[in-house]
Motif scaffolding. Structure first.
Motif, PDB file in Angstrom:
ATOM      1  N   SER A  67     -15.357  -0.006  -9.961  1.00 50.69           N
ATOM      2  CA  SER A  67     -14.565  -0.884 -10.795  1.00 50.69           C
ATOM      3  C   SER A  67     -13.395  -1.347  -9.939  1.00 50.69           C
ATOM      4  CB  SER A  67     -14.061  -0.135 -12.033  1.00 50.69           C
ATOM      5  OG  SER A  67     -13.229  -0.970 -12.800  1.00 50.69           O
ATOM      6  N   LEU A  68     -13.054  -2.593 -10.030  1.00 49.11           N
ATOM      7  CA  LEU A  68     -11.981  -3.157  -9.224  1.00 49.11           C
ATOM      8  C   LEU A  68     -10.833  -3.573 -10.128  1.00 49.11           C
ATOM      9  CD1 LEU A  68     -10.964  -4.316  -6.499  1.00 49.11           C
ATOM     10  CD2 LEU A  68     -12.149  -6.430  -7.100  1.00 49.11           C
ATOM     11  N   LEU A  69      -9.646  -3.124  -9.798  1.00 46.55           N
ATOM     12  CA  LEU A  69      -8.438  -3.532 -10.505  1.00 46.55           C
ATOM     13  C   LEU A  69      -7.625  -4.394  -9.553  1.00 46.55           C
ATOM     14  CD1 LEU A  69      -6.167  -3.348 -12.693  1.00 46.55           C
ATOM     15  CD2 LEU A  69      -5.396  -1.301 -11.485  1.00 46.55           C
ATOM     16  N   ARG A  70      -7.300  -5.586  -9.975  1.00 48.66           N
ATOM     17  CA  ARG A  70      -6.410  -6.444  -9.190  1.00 48.66           C
ATOM     18  C   ARG A  70      -5.097  -6.499  -9.937  1.00 48.66           C
ATOM     19  NH1 ARG A  70      -9.805 -11.219  -6.491  1.00 48.66           N
ATOM     20  NH2 ARG A  70      -8.013 -11.100  -5.120  1.00 48.66           N
ATOM     21  N   ARG A  71      -4.029  -6.222  -9.219  1.00 50.88           N
ATOM     22  CA  ARG A  71      -2.727  -6.159  -9.872  1.00 50.88           C
ATOM     23  C   ARG A  71      -1.675  -6.700  -8.919  1.00 50.88           C
ATOM     24  NH1 ARG A  71      -0.069  -0.689 -12.420  1.00 50.88           N
ATOM     25  NH2 ARG A  71       1.896  -1.645 -12.975  1.00 50.88           N
ATOM     26  N   ASP A  72      -0.787  -7.529  -9.421  1.00 49.45           N
ATOM     27  CA  ASP A  72       0.317  -8.057  -8.613  1.00 49.45           C
ATOM     28  C   ASP A  72       1.516  -7.145  -8.766  1.00 49.45           C
ATOM     29  OD1 ASP A  72      -1.266 -10.230  -7.993  1.00 49.45           O
ATOM     30  OD2 ASP A  72      -0.485 -11.443  -9.647  1.00 49.45           O
ATOM     31  N   ARG A  73       2.308  -7.046  -7.705  1.00 49.62           N
ATOM     32  CA  ARG A  73       3.539  -6.277  -7.756  1.00 49.62           C
ATOM     33  C   ARG A  73       4.682  -7.168  -7.313  1.00 49.62           C
ATOM     34  NH1 ARG A  73       6.168  -3.750  -3.510  1.00 49.62           N
ATOM     35  NH2 ARG A  73       5.410  -4.401  -1.492  1.00 49.62           N
ATOM     36  N   PRO A  74       5.867  -6.916  -7.838  1.00 45.81           N
ATOM     37  CA  PRO A  74       7.007  -7.732  -7.414  1.00 45.81           C
ATOM     38  C   PRO A  74       7.321  -7.484  -5.934  1.00 45.81           C
ATOM     39  CG  PRO A  74       7.668  -6.131  -9.091  1.00 45.81           C
ATOM     40  CD  PRO A  74       6.225  -5.941  -8.840  1.00 45.81           C
ATOM     41  N   VAL A  75       7.667  -8.521  -5.224  1.00 44.10           N
ATOM     42  CA  VAL A  75       8.052  -8.411  -3.822  1.00 44.10           C
ATOM     43  C   VAL A  75       9.549  -8.569  -3.732  1.00 44.10           C
ATOM     44  CG1 VAL A  75       7.726  -9.387  -1.525  1.00 44.10           C
ATOM     45  CG2 VAL A  75       5.826  -9.375  -3.137  1.00 44.10           C
ATOM     46  N   ASP A  76      10.175  -7.690  -2.969  1.00 45.87           N
ATOM     47  CA  ASP A  76      11.648  -7.732  -2.825  1.00 45.87           C
ATOM     48  C   ASP A  76      12.099  -8.973  -2.103  1.00 45.87           C
ATOM     49  OD1 ASP A  76      11.802  -5.309  -4.114  1.00 45.87           O
ATOM     50  OD2 ASP A  76      11.720  -4.179  -2.247  1.00 45.87           O
ATOM     51  N   VAL A 127       0.842  -1.197   0.000  1.00 47.33           N
ATOM     52  CA  VAL A 127       0.000   0.000   0.000  1.00 47.33           C
ATOM     53  C   VAL A 127       0.876   1.246   0.000  1.00 47.33           C
ATOM     54  CG1 VAL A 127      -1.674   1.322   1.364  1.00 47.33           C
ATOM     55  CG2 VAL A 127      -1.986  -1.142   1.034  1.00 47.33           C
ATOM     56  N   ARG A 128       1.903   1.274   0.857  1.00 49.13           N
ATOM     57  CA  ARG A 128       2.811   2.437   0.884  1.00 49.13           C
ATOM     58  C   ARG A 128       3.507   2.627  -0.462  1.00 49.13           C
ATOM     59  NH1 ARG A 128       4.349   0.167   5.989  1.00 49.13           N
ATOM     60  NH2 ARG A 128       3.278   1.274   7.653  1.00 49.13           N
ATOM     61  N   ALA A 129       3.949   1.530  -1.080  1.00 52.67           N
ATOM     62  CA  ALA A 129       4.634   1.631  -2.377  1.00 52.67           C
ATOM     63  C   ALA A 129       3.695   2.204  -3.442  1.00 52.67           C
ATOM     64  CB  ALA A 129       5.156   0.256  -2.807  1.00 52.67           C
ATOM     65  N   THR A 130       2.437   1.797  -3.419  1.00 47.13           N
ATOM     66  CA  THR A 130       1.473   2.299  -4.390  1.00 47.13           C
ATOM     67  C   THR A 130       1.181   3.776  -4.154  1.00 47.13           C
ATOM     68  OG1 THR A 130       0.495   0.112  -4.625  1.00 47.13           O
ATOM     69  CG2 THR A 130      -0.856   1.989  -5.315  1.00 47.13           C
ATOM     70  N   ILE A 131       1.035   4.175  -2.897  1.00 47.87           N
ATOM     71  CA  ILE A 131       0.827   5.595  -2.576  1.00 47.87           C
ATOM     72  C   ILE A 131       2.028   6.417  -3.043  1.00 47.87           C
ATOM     73  CG2 ILE A 131       0.694   7.230  -0.639  1.00 47.87           C
ATOM     74  CD1 ILE A 131      -1.092   5.106   0.777  1.00 47.87           C
ATOM     75  N   ASN A 132       3.233   5.906  -2.807  1.00 45.01           N
ATOM     76  CA  ASN A 132       4.437   6.609  -3.263  1.00 45.01           C
ATOM     77  C   ASN A 132       4.466   6.728  -4.784  1.00 45.01           C
ATOM     78  OD1 ASN A 132       5.349   6.941  -0.629  1.00 45.01           O
ATOM     79  ND2 ASN A 132       6.641   5.113  -0.692  1.00 45.01           N
TER      80      ASN A 132
END
Length: 95
Positions: A86-95, A46-51
């Motif tokens: 509308s709902l968007l589901r999206r994966d993000r890479p995890v470190d 969530v923080r990464a997306t806000i940034n």
């Protein structure tokens, strides 16, 4: 669990002990439409997306609420009459 319902107190009665979190939703400025954005995921995600949205100059970091922990029974979203979502589901890479 996500529940999308109209604002009907009978729905809350049916859900029993669920005590939904209510957030202030002040009226928009004249000539503007209020949109609500939800980012649900891990605190880091969530923080990464806000940034990222800040870097893209879409939304200043200071305009987001503090992180809110979703309670065990889930969340209840009560839209205004006539609203859609509308709902968007999206994966993000995890470190």
């Amino acid at each position: 669990m996500l529940c999308f319902t109209r604002q009907d107190p009978r729905v809350l009665e049916e859900l029993g002990d669920l005590n939904p979190l209510r957030l202030a939703n002040p009226s928009p400025q004249p000539g503007r439409e209020r949109l609500r954005h939800l980012v649900i995921g891990s605190p880091e995600g969530v923080r990464a997306t806000i940034n990222l949205l800040h870097v893209l100059r879409y939304a200043d970091q200071a305009t987001w609420s503090q992180l809110i922990t979703i309670p065990e029974p889930g969340i209840l979203i009560t839209p205004e009459q006539g609203e859609v979502f509308s709902l968007l589901r999206r994966d993000r890479p995890v470190d």
